[in-house]
Design a protein around this motif. Structure first.
Motif, PDB file in Angstrom:
ATOM      1  N   GLY A  48      14.178  -6.064  -1.576  1.00  0.00           N
ATOM      2  CA  GLY A  48      14.134  -4.543  -1.365  1.00  0.00           C
ATOM      3  C   GLY A  48      12.895  -4.596  -1.593  1.00  0.00           C
ATOM      4  O   GLY A  48      11.965  -5.113  -0.729  1.00  0.00           O
ATOM      5  N   ASP A  49      12.800  -2.880  -1.176  1.00  0.00           N
ATOM      6  CA  ASP A  49      11.351  -3.067  -0.671  1.00  0.00           C
ATOM      7  C   ASP A  49       9.908  -2.836  -2.217  1.00  0.00           C
ATOM      8  O   ASP A  49       9.118  -2.800  -2.177  1.00  0.00           O
ATOM      9  N   GLY A  50      10.479  -3.788  -2.961  1.00  0.00           N
ATOM     10  CA  GLY A  50       9.427  -4.089  -4.436  1.00  0.00           C
ATOM     11  C   GLY A  50       9.580  -3.196  -5.384  1.00  0.00           C
ATOM     12  O   GLY A  50       8.924  -2.981  -6.507  1.00  0.00           O
ATOM     13  N   ILE A  51       9.051  -1.558  -4.998  1.00  0.00           N
ATOM     14  CA  ILE A  51       8.593  -0.356  -5.419  1.00  0.00           C
ATOM     15  C   ILE A  51       9.292   0.212  -5.760  1.00  0.00           C
ATOM     16  O   ILE A  51       9.035   1.377  -7.120  1.00  0.00           O
ATOM     17  N   SER A  52      10.306   0.150  -5.907  1.00  0.00           N
ATOM     18  CA  SER A  52      11.616   1.264  -5.850  1.00  0.00           C
ATOM     19  C   SER A  52      11.775   0.959  -6.709  1.00  0.00           C
ATOM     20  O   SER A  52      12.043   1.561  -7.994  1.00  0.00           O
ATOM     21  N   SER A  53      11.298  -0.508  -8.162  1.00  0.00           N
ATOM     22  CA  SER A  53      12.006  -0.171  -9.890  1.00  0.00           C
ATOM     23  C   SER A  53      10.791   0.038 -10.304  1.00  0.00           C
ATOM     24  O   SER A  53      11.032   1.013 -11.671  1.00  0.00           O
TER      25      SER A  53
END
Lengths: 523, 473
Positions: A48-53
């Motif tokens: 995914g976008d990586g930054i949702s975490s």
């Protein structure tokens, strides 16, 4: 055609002036300086976008207010700023006494910029970095020979950090002998670099400053009165910032040793002494060399650099680690033992500078190093002789006996004309020459300190002397010319009244925009 | 007729021509150069020539040094996942171009009138980092992050008049050595525990250790172990309630996506500039920064140089110069704030170039790419039997991978990876035994999908070999 006449005493110089905006003013929404690398689509599909975490409370909510600028504009901007900077490659850089500006061999700069050097990670397995480790070791051996010390660390990243490291070793040594509490004083001299006193204070020491005697030598009687069972160490440069070599230095170190103190030598600048005399014979327990001074690594606007630190055998266990050792044909990083002060800089110091210094020594050999020292001392004494002939200039303290530099004074010129050494600083810029006053405090009134090094020819020295002579003539005939300088620099005199006023100083562009937002604040 | 070979001259020493030397000596009124050394007593003079290898010509030097350097395996020769304080990042060509400029490389202590460009470039560097960290004051760079952290702690101690500092237990042990040396003997430190499952700071332990003598609480975000500390505001609040200063260390390349510490209570921010355009240089690319609010009590405690902007006597000109210079040891020797000297200014200029090139969107996109790639790597590695991603918090760029369940030590894993031409991460097992047989792997924007998969495949083979070996015994 007509012959072009070029018979000037001083250079008809004008520095580049680009009237360059501050970089934030180049902002144009939508422009890009470089594309940031993107993740492959398969990676994006997988994670995914990586930054949702990122936890919500730790996500950046607004973009940083950096400017958006196209690449050519960024390049042009910084090239213009570089042109508005007078590096030592461009001028007869003898005006920064105590700091030995010298020629920077281009071949060394080429060699440090290869992937085999730039793209090494400091935690790589020793087997993968045998080349750079061997260079560390070879430089260690050369430094031992030059100083008489027994072991070197290249971890300190400047002369100041080397001084701090030496003060740390002094503390660790006395602590290891149970005398750390009692030995709480470090003795230094007035004509030492400010960092000698400042770094000792960081290590918790009280500073005792020995003043010069009437000839400019550190006063040995004062030293005798200063030492006691509270003496932890003695730190000194020799020659000091005056360029005067203290011939009784061995008596000084003996006195301190007799009181139980450690003697450490500021050899940041050893340019006049290579192959002539060494730290060991003068009785020092430690010394350091600035590889970015004596050993021809560049200063790079103020670092990174290296303060190569050498110690006698007895102090080797206290060095920060790791240090490089040779084991047969293999080079290893030797981790320090319990007595070590630990570490002073991340990883192994500035490896590029270690390589530069090694290359410089290899390009000169023992004969060449001696020639460096002799040419530097000859150049200095020639300069000294000539400057004393300039009206208004003098060199306080003992006549002659100056090695690689001299601290001069414009006191008489200031008394006669009102022109100060700071005025001369600005006027020298008009001739494309760097000139530095001196360290504070100004024990020598209206001081300036010059150090020609071996890098300059007689003609170079004559040019510098002519510029100073011209300024002296101007001071006596048209002092306003000097006082109003510079006129041929990138900028004119700065209104520095805001720099000490918390309400007005602006240390960043955003602070400037805030503090100059309303007309009242501009007053 | 052939001219005799000229041998006396060295290319770096112009004044070796005998006639010129004679002329200069005559001018001074001295017979020989040796006479200029008369002040040095004979017993201090070297009697023999130094024992050094013979001099090399430029061509010989290049051959010699290049032969030595060719014994190095650079991270361009082998696939590397090492980080731990020195990280592989994409370096735009313009950064190298500016970093190599002769004017900047050979400048040093010039005045604002001859080095206007250097002053402006460093003022701009300060200003660009200020936007990244959302603070109004940034210094000219320090030696490295460890130095920046050390000075931040001493600044806090001077401001509070206290003598003890608390440091998050996730700190890099090498950095801790530097800090410990720098703050001794004036200050002492204690480590605050962290949760071994998440990497988050143990707030209860922090509260327990807070006393009226704590000058500062220092933690990093992301931590040395790569995890994102989500309790920043709570940590800052605990520090502030006790009258302590909150110091946060940060990797600046994370700040396109992570909140700057100033927005969760940090009073002083520090970190390393190396990710912003510096090659690794075997660890020579490190440079520290410190940032604070624009308050006199903070500004006056910086030992470093601070470049400010000001008008000149000509309307329309920008001038630059030293702010509050009298606080420095240059001015005040032992009475100055700590000590200042040559630090890492060229790296600061380079970091400024980097930030100007990347811009706000570039920094954001880069942060995102790093997160995606490192998460992808962690996902693949976590699927290998016996391999676990050790800490459960979200992470940035680096993560700890635990091999305890495979029966292998980190040392063995690294050895086998090397045999496959891959440098694994930093072995954490001795500095962080509580994390088992863990290594800290670093994945950034420079690693391609293919390279990440190569690592995963290699680790898969290594671990399965071991598992088979265990079963067969």
């Amino acid at each position: 055609m007509k012959r072009i006449i070029r018979e000037r005493k001083v250079r008809n110089f004008h520095q580049a002036k680009w009237d360059e905006p501050v970089i934030f003013e180049l902002h144009k929404p939508g422009e890009r300086g470089v594309e940031a690398p993107q993740a492959e689509s398969a990676i994006e599909a997988a994670v995914g976008d990586g930054i949702s975490s990122i936890p919500e409370n730790m996500k950046r909510t607004g973009l940083p207010a950096l400017p958006e600028i196209g690449q050519a504009k960024v390049l042009r901007h910084y090239l213009r700023l570089s042109q508005e900077t007078l590096g030592s490659d461009f001028n007869v850089e003898i005006g920064q006494g105590t700091c030995t500006m010298k020629y920077i061999p281009r071949v060394n700069e080429m060699m440090i910029r290869t992937p085999k050097m730039m793209d090494l990670h400091p935690l790589q397995h020793e087997d993968d970095v045998q080349g750079i480790l061997e260079i560390y070791h070879r430089l260690d051996l050369a430094m031992r020979e030059i100083s008489g010390m027994d072991r070197f660390s290249f971890q300190p990243s400047s002369g100041t950090q080397a001084l701090l490291t030496m003060a740390s070793i002094v503390r660790a040594y006395h602590d290891s002998r149970g005398e750390g509490e009692r030995r709480n004083e470090i003795i230094t001299t007035m004509f030492s670099h400010p960092s000698q006193a400042a770094t000792a204070v960081v290590k918790g020491y009280k500073i005792i400053t020995v003043m010069p005697d009437e000839d400019g030598f550190p006063d040995i009687e004062q030293l005798k009165r200063a030492v006691s069972d509270r003496t932890a160490g003695f730190v000194v440069a020799n020659p000091e910032d005056t360029g005067i070599f203290n011939p009784r230095i061995r008596e000084f170190t003996d006195i301190v040793h007799a009181a139980g103190g450690i003697c450490y030598y500021d050899q940041a600048n050893a340019n006049g002494l290579l192959g002539i005399t060494r730290a060991k014979e003068a009785g020092f327990d430690m010394c350091f060399f600035n590889l970015h001074k004596t050993f021809a690594a560049p200063h790079m606007c103020g670092g990174p650099a290296t303060g190569a630190l050498g110690v006698v055998e007895a102090l080797a266990p206290f060095l920060p680690g790791p240090v490089v050792s040779r084991n047969g044909d293999r080079y290893e990083l030797e981790e320090p033992g319990d007595l070590s002060i630990g570490k002073v800089r991340s990883f192994h110091g500035v490896a590029q500078t270690v390589l530069r210094a090694y290359a410089w020594i290899r390009s000169l050999g023992a004969d060449g190093l001696l020639n460096v020292a002799q040419a530097a001392v000859l150049n200095n004494n020639y300069l000294y002789h000539k400057i004393l002939q300039i009206p208004g200039a003098s060199a306080p303290y003992i006549k002659g006996s100056r090695l690689e530099q001299v601290r001069y004074s414009w006191q008489k010129m200031t008394e006669d004309t009102g022109v100060t050494t700071e005025d001369v600083t600005r006027r020298m810029c008009d001739f494309g020459l760097h000139y530095w006053t001196s360290h504070h405090p100004y024990v020598v009134p209206q001081p300036f300190t010059l150090e020609p090094t071996e890098s300059y020819s007689k003609e170079d020295l004559d040019e510098y002397i002519q510029a100073l002579a011209q300024i002296s003539r101007e001071a006596y005939s048209e002092p306003e010319t000097v006082k109003n300088a510079p006129t041929r620099s990138t900028v004119h005199r700065i209104d520095d009244s805001s720099f000490d006023d918390p309400a007005k100083w602006c240390i960043t562009w955003r602070a400037y925009l805030k503090k100059t937002a309303s007309p009242q604040t501009e007053a | 007729m052939a001219q005799p070979k000229q041998t006396a001259m060295h290319p770096y020493i112009p004044n070796m021509i005998p006639e010129v030397q004679r002329q200069m000596l005559d001018e001074i009124g001295v017979e020989r150069i040796e006479d200029l050394y008369r002040i040095i007593p004979d017993e201090l003079k070297l009697k023999e020539q130094m024992d050094l290898p013979p001099a090399l010509s430029e061509l010989e030097l290049r051959r010699h040094v290049e032969k030595l350097l060719n014994r190095n395996q650079s991270t361009q020769d082998v696939l590397s996942f090492l980080g731990a304080g020195c990280w592989p990042h994409f370096i735009p060509a313009v950064c190298d171009e500016i970093n190599q400029r002769s004017e900047f490389v050979t400048a040093y202590a010039g005045e604002p009138y001859e080095d206007h460009g250097r002053f402006q470039a460093l003022f701009e560097y300060q200003s660009l980092v200020a936007e990244l960290v959302d603070m109004d004051v940034v210094n000219v760079p320090t030696f490295d992050w460890a130095q920046a952290a050390s000075t931040s702690l001493r600044m806090a101690a001077r401001m509070t008049g206290r003598t003890e500092v608390l440091l998050a237990g996730t700190i890099d042990k090498d950095k801790l050595k530097i800090i410990a040396n720098y703050i001794t003997p004036d200050l002492t430190y204690r480590l605050v525990d962290f949760h071994h499952e998440s990497g988050e700071l143990n707030l209860q332990d922090l509260r327990n250790k807070m006393t009226g003598n704590i000058a500062a609480v220092y933690f990093e975000n992301p931590t040395f172990l790569g995890t994102i500390e989500s309790q920043g505001q709570q940590i800052a609040d605990i520090a502030h309630e006790a009258g302590a200063i909150c110091v946060v260390g940060v990797d600046p390349i994370s700040l396109g996506v992570l909140k700057p510490p100033s927005q969760y209570g940090a009073d002083i921010i520090c970190g390393d500039l190396q990710p912003l355009g510096m090659h690794m240089n075997y660890g020579g690319g490190q440079a520290g920064f410190i940032a604070t609010r624009d308050e006199e009590k903070y500004v006056m405690e910086y030992p470093s140089r601070l470049f400010g902007i000001a008008p000149t006597i000509v309307e329309g000109e920008y001038g630059f110069g030293d702010v509050a210079y009298e606080r420095t040891s240059f001015h005040d020797r032992e009475k100055g704030k700590e000590s200042v000297g040559t630090q890492t200014a060229l790296w600061g200029i380079t970091a400024g170039v980097y930030l100007a090139l990347l811009g706000p969107y570039g920094m954001q996109e880069l942060g995102q790419t790093i997160m995606q790639k490192s998460q992808y790597a962690a996902t693949l590695l976590g699927q290998i039997e016996g391999v676990t991603i050790r800490l459960q918090s979200p992470f940035f760029k680096e993560f700890a991978v635990d091999f305890s369940q495979t029966g292998l030590t980190v040392e063995e894993v690294l050895k086998q990876l090397r045999a496959e031409g891959i440098q694994g991460g930093r072995d954490l097992s001795s500095d962080f035994p509580e994390l088992g047989e863990s290594m800290l792997l670093c994945v950034t924007e420079v690693h391609s999908q293919e390279e990440i998969e190569l690592l995963a495949a290699a680790l898969g083979r290594i671990c399965s070999r071991e598992t088979k070996g265990v079963n067969s015994r």
